[in-house]
Design an enzyme around this catalytic site. Structure first.
Site, PDB file in Angstrom:
ATOM      1  N   ASP A 201       1.432  -0.669   0.340  1.00 49.47           N
ATOM      2  CA  ASP A 201       0.271   0.461   0.449  1.00 49.47           C
ATOM      3  C   ASP A 201       0.629   0.932  -0.108  1.00 49.47           C
ATOM      4  OD1 ASP A 201      -1.870   1.376   0.530  1.00 49.47           O
ATOM      5  OD2 ASP A 201      -3.370  -0.144   0.617  1.00 49.47           O
TER       6      ASP A 201
ATOM      7  N   ASP B  41      -2.909   4.519  -2.034  1.00 47.47           N
ATOM      8  CA  ASP B  41      -3.722   5.518  -1.213  1.00 47.47           C
ATOM      9  C   ASP B  41      -4.140   6.302  -1.273  1.00 47.47           C
ATOM     10  OD1 ASP B  41      -5.420   4.949   1.484  1.00 47.47           O
ATOM     11  OD2 ASP B  41      -4.319   6.073   1.924  1.00 47.47           O
TER      12      ASP B  41
ATOM     13  N   GLU C 208      -6.491   4.116  -5.229  1.00 48.23           N
ATOM     14  CA  GLU C 208      -7.707   4.156  -5.415  1.00 48.23           C
ATOM     15  C   GLU C 208      -8.284   5.709  -5.279  1.00 48.23           C
ATOM     16  OE1 GLU C 208      -9.961   4.524  -0.460  1.00 48.23           O
ATOM     17  OE2 GLU C 208      -8.005   5.470  -1.227  1.00 48.23           O
TER      18      GLU C 208
ATOM     19  N   HIS D 216     -11.465  -3.279   2.662  1.00 47.18           N
ATOM     20  CA  HIS D 216     -11.301  -3.413   4.174  1.00 47.18           C
ATOM     21  C   HIS D 216     -11.682  -1.246   4.520  1.00 47.18           C
ATOM     22  CE1 HIS D 216      -8.190  -0.070   2.439  1.00 47.18           C
ATOM     23  NE2 HIS D 216      -8.034   0.161   3.801  1.00 47.18           N
ATOM     24  N   ASP D 217     -12.474  -0.912   3.959  1.00 46.31           N
ATOM     25  CA  ASP D 217     -12.503   0.003   3.966  1.00 46.31           C
ATOM     26  C   ASP D 217     -15.051   0.262   3.809  1.00 46.31           C
ATOM     27  OD1 ASP D 217     -10.365   1.833   4.799  1.00 46.31           O
ATOM     28  OD2 ASP D 217     -10.225   2.294   2.478  1.00 46.31           O
TER      29      ASP D 217
END
Ligand code: GLC
Ligand code: CA
Length: 558
Positions: free
Chosen positions: A98, A200, A257, A329-330
């Site tokens: 990430d 990210d 993202e 994961h969000d």
């Protein structure tokens, strides 16, 4: 669109803290991941994305990095990381880390030095402003609530900017020295043998400057950051530079993202020479969002789901290759979010899987998705760890909801739903740890776990395996990966259907996205049934009766 080595792959996101704990401290770790590589290989996964494992105070579970060059001891050592890279390579698997470079942690050395000397070199690594008479530079609201401005520790009249939590100060991308530091770090990791990164929150690196207020959109007097992002221009200059200095020379794979990009910029982001290889399609996850908060969200329906997916497919057609998800994961667990309450069953889970795997794009599984893991049944805010949920709960309470109503409203959206430990088996702590898990195990682990599904040909797990192996089947690969996607019967209520046309065949994907059965009349004869999530296929002449949540993939005679 040029063909790329990764187009026909299958990707999988690991949330290391909750995947597998090798040493009994209740926290998943790198050795735990290494011990499951064979499992992932057998499932058919090629690309693994690891959520952050760098040194971090874990205020936002690792998305607050205090040292980009080291592994947090809770996850292991650099030696473990090297071992993971080597073991993955042996299995022809690719590792992504990430890349969190919009911000770092307030415990990063750079920020510590900035606090000591705000006018020195490191002060310029961040956005630090003098504040007179308490008037903040702008009225933007941070993603996790409250102003983006907080007092710089040790200084009365200086404030620093954070788009996320106050422990996540934004790095100043306008400063060329900061960009150099970041490129150096990225190259250091790529030289080590990483295949690439998941990137990210990247759109946030460009701010509208000089600071100014935007339209107040809530009673507390602040303005959502997206109001600013709509007017921010020039993010492409940073992203193009990053690509040229790091990813491109390494031929790295990157998945962005990216929220809030401007529609006309899609080709710049994921076209042949885009900033990134691909980006996630978040059209279904963001659907129904409200500026007031999660408690005010509109629930997504089958019709909405269909329109979101088709819209994204249309926009990216001929431009770039999307990455498709049902969860991460969000997000809440996809099966709990996209199937109506009371209708979360294996057939529905398999239907969602079928759609994800047959839409054009790179499928990203999230850990536990392959066994149909579901949302956690939150009863009280005490059970929540996630900082975002804590803020959303407060918003709901402020709006007048009782504690019971508030937890009901935000629990189903909580990021913790996806962060509970992986359910390996029906033993203690679902086989995740021999110690005390950092976050509670979902109480349904005795019914939903890998061990019970592994050898059951009708399980959700076996279904995913068959979807993955079909994607890799020489005979159908070209059509599944690159075939043209054409929606059909779009007006047919709660039915999502499309053709995938390739050089060798035409496939028809049909999902009956409701609990009642319904009929469709096919335009062609069926040659072969490739996928069916029910035991029967009720086809008479060209009339197909679909059971509730039935999904089929048919090879047609055309
Ligand atoms: C991304 C991450 C999320 C994190 C945020 C700030 O959205 O996926 O988990 O909280 O960025 O880094
Ligand atoms: Ca551990």
């Amino acid at each position: 669109m040029k063909k790329q080595w990764w187009h026909d792959k299958v990707a999988y996101q690991i949330y290391p803290k909750s995947f597998c704990d090798s040493n009994g401290d209740g926290i998943g770790d790198l050795q735990g991941i290494i011990s499951k590589l064979d499992y992932l290989k057998e499932l058919g996964v090629d690309i693994l994305w690891l959520s952050p494992i760098y040194c971090s105070p874990l205020a936002d579970q690792g998305y607050d990095i205090s040292d980009y060059y080291n592994i947090d001891p809770r996850f292991g050592t650099m030696q473990d990381m090297d071992e993971l890279l080597a073991e993955a390579k042996k299995r022809d698997m690719y590792i992504l880390m990430d890349l969190v470079v919009n911000h770092c942690s307030d415990e990063h050395e750079w920020f510590q030095k900035a606090c000591q000397d705000p006018d020195g070199k490191y002060g310029k690594y961040f956005y630090i402003e003098d504040v007179k008479d308490g008037k903040l530079p702008c009225n933007w609201r941070s993603y996790f609530g409250g102003s983006v401005w907080d007092k710089l520790p040790g200084h009365e009249n200086k404030y620093y900017y954070h788009a996320f939590h106050k422990k996540q100060p934004d790095l100043n991308w306008e400063n060329p020295q900061v960009r150099e530091e970041i490129y150096q770090m990225i190259n250091w990791w790529l030289d080590k043998g990483l295949a690439g990164f998941r990137i990210d929150a990247i759109i946030n690196i460009k701010k509208v400057l000089p600071w100014r207020d935007f339209v107040v959109d809530q009673p507390e007097g602040l303005s959502h950051i997206s109001n600013m992002l709509k007017e921010a221009t020039g993010v492409g200059e940073f992203l193009g530079e990053m690509r040229d200095r790091t990813f491109k020379p390494h031929n790295a794979f990157t998945v962005g993202e990216v929220f809030n990009e401007k529609p006309e910029e899609l080709a710049d982001f994921i076209g042949d020479d885009g900033y990134f290889s691909t980006k996630f399609d978040f059209s279904t996850t963001i659907f129904g969002g409200s500026p007031k908060g999660w408690y005010d969200r509109k629930k997504i329906t089958a019709e909405d789901y269909k329109h979101c997916c088709f819209e994204s497919q249309k926009k990216s057609e001929g431009i770039g290759f999307l990455s498709n998800i049902i969860e991460n994961h969000d997000e809440p667990r996809g099966v709990s979010h996209y199937l109506p309450d009371g209708e979360v069953n294996d057939t529905g889970k398999k239907m969602l899987a079928t759609l994800q795997f047959f839409l054009k794009g790179l499928p990203f599984l999230y850990q536990g998705q392959e066994i149909g893991m579901e949302n956690y049944p939150f009863q009280s805010i005490e059970e929540v760890d996630d900082i975002s949920t804590l803020d959303e709960y407060q918003l709901a309470r402020n709006a007048g909801l009782t504690p019971e109503e508030a937890i009901k409203a935000v629990g189903c959206m909580s990021r913790d739903n996806a962060r509970t430990p992986f359910q390996w088996n029906a033993g203690t702590n679902a086989g995740f740890t021999s110690g005390t898990p950092w976050l509670h195990v979902n109480p349904n682990y005795k019914q939903i776990n890998l061990a019970s599904q592994k050898n059951d040909p009708d399980s959700v797990y076996s279904y995913y395996r068959s979807l993955i192996s079909l994607r890799k089947n020489e005979k159908y690969r070209e059509t599944i990966v690159h075939g043209r996607l054409t929606p059909v019967w779009e007006d047919h209520h709660n039915l999502m259907a499309f053709y995938r046309t390739g050089p060798k065949q035409t496939l028809l994907v049909i999902a009956n996205y409701q609990k009642d059965s319904q009929t469709v009349t096919l335009e062609h004869d069926v040659q072969n049934v490739l996928i069916n999530n029910c035991s029967d296929l009720k086809l008479h002449d060209r009339t197909l009766l679909l059971e509730g949540y039935q999904a089929v993939v048919l090879e047609l005679s055309v």
